[in-house]
Design an enzyme around this catalytic site. Sequence first.
Site, short mmCIF file in Angstrom:
data_model
loop_
_atom_site.label_atom_id
_atom_site.label_comp_id
_atom_site.label_asym_id
_atom_site.label_seq_id
_atom_site.Cartn_x
_atom_site.Cartn_y
_atom_site.Cartn_z
CB CYS A 111 -0.97 0.02 1.08
SG CYS A 111 -1.93 1.44 1.16
CB CYS A 114 -1.76 4.44 4.42
SG CYS A 114 -3.41 4.13 3.47
CB SER A 115 -0.64 0.45 6.52
OG SER A 115 -1.66 1.11 7.25
CB CYS A 116 -4.84 -0.46 2.30
SG CYS A 116 -5.53 1.07 2.43
FE FE Z 1 -3.32 2.14 2.81
#
Ligand code: FE
Length: 215
Positions: A111, A114-116
């Site tokens: 991602c 961000c951090s999906c």
């Molecule tokens: Fe994300």
Amino acid sequence: MNQHHGDHDHVHHGSEISPVEARVRALESLLTEKGYLDPAALDALVELYETEVGPHLGARVVARAWVDPAFRTRLLTEATPAIAELGIGGRGGEHMVVVENTPEMHNLVVCTLCSCYPWPVLGLPPVWYKAPPYRARAVIDPRGVLAEFGVTLPETTRITVWDSTAETRYMVLPMRPAGTEGFSEEALAALVTRDSMIGTGLPRALPVEPAEMPV
Ligand code: FE
């Protein structure tokens, strides 16, 4: 997408506290202090993801796909309902896409923004998945990133990088290891690592005779 940070730090594999984690802790303290957050409820949620929801669920999906060609087709065509057939799903997994590794194509999930991450099948993301070096370099130099994870692919294997979003979460269907003909689904699932479903790793190798040990 493609927010390149331009840094070339190595990918961190350790569990040191990242800037993001420090911010989360600070926010948690603040919200608790203001009375917006019940720490016990938060602990219960974290406990759920640490003990019950985890990569063992994704491993069940992979093992099923390895033994059941019709399921594999459904999984690669429309992943969310296929995964739901195994009773797996929930927040963060509403729009799952499963991409299949082949000898010609290796898939890597990131991602960049961000951090999906596909929580219902993989649980909580590892620290390095959320770290800027991985997010930037997975796109710029996927082969180099894989090498740092100890994965060396043939030059003829192309690498496709999938950029997760809040909407769409990707999971990799790794290749079934050779020599596992006749393995039970449970035995197969035990070979499936978290990283093999992100694309930064491969399934566990079978125990081999010392003479056949890879160097
Ligand atoms: Fe994300």
